[in-house]
Write a protein that holds these residues in place. Structure first.
Motif, PDB file in Angstrom:
ATOM      1  N   GLY A 108       0.744  -1.220   0.038  1.00  0.00           N
ATOM      2  CA  GLY A 108      -0.059  -0.019  -0.037  1.00  0.00           C
ATOM      3  C   GLY A 108       0.999   1.176   0.046  1.00  0.00           C
ATOM      4  O   GLY A 108       0.356   2.383  -0.430  1.00  0.00           O
ATOM      5  N   ASP A 109       2.219   1.216   0.381  1.00  0.00           N
ATOM      6  CA  ASP A 109       3.113   2.257   0.328  1.00  0.00           C
ATOM      7  C   ASP A 109       3.210   2.702  -1.162  1.00  0.00           C
ATOM      8  O   ASP A 109       3.135   1.848  -2.099  1.00  0.00           O
ATOM      9  CB  ASP A 109       4.333   1.986   1.075  1.00  0.00           C
ATOM     10  CG  ASP A 109       4.049   2.053   2.536  1.00  0.00           C
ATOM     11  OD1 ASP A 109       3.108   2.305   2.979  1.00  0.00           O
ATOM     12  OD2 ASP A 109       4.933   1.451   3.175  1.00  0.00           O
ATOM     13  N   THR A 110       3.686   3.788  -1.579  1.00  0.00           N
ATOM     14  CA  THR A 110       4.035   4.393  -2.598  1.00  0.00           C
ATOM     15  C   THR A 110       5.588   4.515  -2.790  1.00  0.00           C
ATOM     16  O   THR A 110       6.195   5.262  -1.726  1.00  0.00           O
ATOM     17  CB  THR A 110       3.514   5.431  -3.203  1.00  0.00           C
ATOM     18  OG1 THR A 110       1.905   5.280  -3.076  1.00  0.00           O
ATOM     19  CG2 THR A 110       3.690   5.958  -4.524  1.00  0.00           C
ATOM     20  N   VAL A 111       6.433   4.399  -3.662  1.00  0.00           N
ATOM     21  CA  VAL A 111       7.830   4.404  -4.020  1.00  0.00           C
ATOM     22  C   VAL A 111       7.969   4.949  -5.339  1.00  0.00           C
ATOM     23  O   VAL A 111       7.092   4.674  -6.160  1.00  0.00           O
ATOM     24  CB  VAL A 111       8.595   3.151  -3.908  1.00  0.00           C
ATOM     25  CG1 VAL A 111       8.733   2.452  -2.549  1.00  0.00           C
ATOM     26  CG2 VAL A 111       8.031   2.271  -4.854  1.00  0.00           C
ATOM     27  N   VAL A 112       9.019   5.899  -5.462  1.00  0.00           N
ATOM     28  CA  VAL A 112       9.251   6.652  -6.829  1.00  0.00           C
ATOM     29  C   VAL A 112      10.641   5.843  -7.329  1.00  0.00           C
ATOM     30  O   VAL A 112      11.593   5.953  -6.785  1.00  0.00           O
ATOM     31  CB  VAL A 112       9.403   8.114  -6.439  1.00  0.00           C
ATOM     32  CG1 VAL A 112       9.733   8.785  -7.671  1.00  0.00           C
ATOM     33  CG2 VAL A 112       8.283   8.689  -6.082  1.00  0.00           C
ATOM     34  N   LEU A 113      10.438   5.540  -8.510  1.00  0.00           N
ATOM     35  CA  LEU A 113      11.320   4.771  -9.160  1.00  0.00           C
ATOM     36  C   LEU A 113      11.791   5.537 -10.335  1.00  0.00           C
ATOM     37  O   LEU A 113      11.040   6.225 -11.283  1.00  0.00           O
ATOM     38  CB  LEU A 113      11.067   3.508  -9.334  1.00  0.00           C
ATOM     39  CG  LEU A 113      10.538   2.472  -8.476  1.00  0.00           C
ATOM     40  CD1 LEU A 113      10.340   1.026  -8.720  1.00  0.00           C
ATOM     41  CD2 LEU A 113      11.863   2.434  -7.318  1.00  0.00           C
TER      42      LEU A 113
END
Length: 467
Positions: A108-113
């Motif tokens: 559910g967390d968001t990461v930026v790649l």
């Protein structure tokens, strides 16, 4: 992935900012949007000739571009949601993969790649799309600034220079002030004076009619030579008493484009004096007509009648019908603003004017319906009977209108009461708003427009500044 280098990026942004008269932040934003569209085009070209384009309209909404002005390059970034099982690699990432670098990650967390492609893979079509979208975004920002700049002008009258002709419109160059760049404005056919000679580089005073949004063109300036505001401006500049406030313009009635060519343009101006010792008509005309002549010259010979305003309707109507001499005025229906003007037979045609222009302008100026009658054949008894019937019809129409308005207000109040009762019985979740509903059904217009921006091929974004 590595930063995609754009040598001279900082200078490019500064040069575009200076040339287009746009803030650097606006240029940066436009460049980021253009590079993102270029990346979108790059991804779509991978499927050309292989299969159908799998990407929906809002597929790339979670992607963004980050500019690095110090190292002079950019990166493409994607925001992905952590999930147990990946269904879309562009929008999701596996929890197990993230935990290899961040053990405290949760679903559910968001990461930026960083998903930046290699510069060689970007492709000529993607670079061409970036170039074209950047040019389009810069034009949009310029038009938006033009709209804001001209919408707040204190003085709506501008000096315009003829540039070219498009169909029946004249395209003119105007400026909002000193040291401001010229922009284009359109003078439509209906706003042109018949006596004007619109040749290249000729200058005219024009009235800024509107700044409106035109489909596919953005904000556009529309100017006019027939607007009554131009008359007011010209008199204000020629008559010091108007500037000082001792003389005021009460009303203007103008017929710049008469229905027939046999009738020339004509204007009636009603003026009043704040100070008793000042003659408002004489102040506007000037010594030997010098002041009004300047206004007439600017309007290419348009006939202008300056008359004195009066709080007495009968006197005001008499003045407005100048130069005809009036014998008597009968205000037959004061509530309906209807008057009979009695003139001698030799003044009848003068009072009416050629093709009715004089009485038509007088009616517009005063706000009264004016009937010109020959005093020698005027039958007051018969006319009173006709007027009585007209008054009865008017009162009946007003009563019907009042009844309809009352009924409409009652219906609106009933609906409002019913809506309030329904909201009490069936409360709506506060997270559901009109804006959310509209956004869910509205198409992404920008994306639709940008799909059409595929023309020239070029891989060098720096040539944008040369255009």
């Amino acid at each position: 992935m590595a930063l995609v280098l754009l040598p001279g990026l900082s200078h490019l942004i500064e040069d575009i900012s200076e040339e287009k008269k746009l803030p650097p932040q606006v240029v940066e934003s436009a460049l980021r949007e253009a590079l993102l569209k270029g990346y979108e085009r790059y991804r779509r070209t991978l499927y050309l000739g292989i299969s159908e384009d799998p990407f929906e309209q809002d597929y790339f909404n979670n992607f963004d571009v980050a500019l690095d002005l110090e190292e002079e390059g950019y990166r493409v970034l994607a925001s992905k949601v952590i999930v147990e099982e990946v269904e879309s690699e562009d929008h999701q990432i596996a929890l197990a993969e993230v935990m290899q670098v961040a053990e405290d990650a949760h679903t559910g967390d968001t990461v930026v790649l960083d998903v930046t492609p290699e510069k060689e893979d970007f492709g000529r079509m993607a670079a061409a799309t970036t170039k074209q979208v950047l040019a389009q975004k810069l034009r949009e920002q310029q038009r938006r600034m033009i709209q804001e700049e001209f919408a707040d002008l204190d003085d709506p009258v501008l000096t315009a220079r003829v540039i070219r002709f498009e169909r029946q419109s004249v395209i003119m160059a105007v400026s909002s002030g000193l040291s401001r760049p010229e922009v284009e404005a359109e003078l439509p056919r209906r706003d042109q004076l018949p006596n004007d000679n619109y040749r290249a580089n000729a200058t005219f005073k024009v009235f800024l009619k509107e700044v409106s949004e035109v489909p596919r063109k953005g904000p556009q300036l529309f100017v006019s030579r027939v607007n009554a505001g131009l008359i007011v401006y010209l008199f204000e500049n020629e008559v010091p008493e108007i500037q000082e406030g001792s003389v005021r313009i009460v009303a203007v009635a103008r017929e710049a484009n008469p229905p027939s060519r046999s009738v020339g343009p004509r204007t009636k101006v009603a003026v009043d004096s704040i100070e008793r010792e000042v003659d408002p008509v004489g102040a506007c005309i000037g010594a030997r007509g010098s002041r009004i002549q300047q206004v007439v010259n600017e309007l290419r010979g348009e006939k202008i009648d300056v008359i004195r305003w009066s709080p007495d309707p009968a006197q005001y109507i008499t003045n407005a019908l100048s130069p005809a001499r009036v014998r008597a005025i009968r205000l037959v229906d004061p509530e309906g603003h209807h008057a009979h003007v009695l003139v001698s037979s030799d003044q009848l045609s003068l009072a009416i004017g050629r093709e009715g222009q004089n009485v038509r302008l007088a009616a517009r100026l005063t706000g009264w319906k004016i009937d010109i009658k020959d005093v020698e054949t005027y039958d007051q008894k018969r006319e009173d009977e006709v007027i009585s019937e007209l008054i009865a019809c008017r009162q009946k129409e007003e009563a019907l209108e009042f009844e309809a308005e009352t009924r409409l207000i009652a219906e609106q109040a009933t609906r409002a009461h019913e809506d309030a009762r329904l909201r009490e019985l069936f409360p709506i979740d506060g997270s559901i708003t009109d804006e959310n509903i509209l956004s869910s059904i509205s198409p992404d217009v920008n994306s639709m427009d940008n799909q059409d921006l595929l023309q020239n091929t070029s891989s060098d974004i720096n040539v944008i500044n040369e255009e």
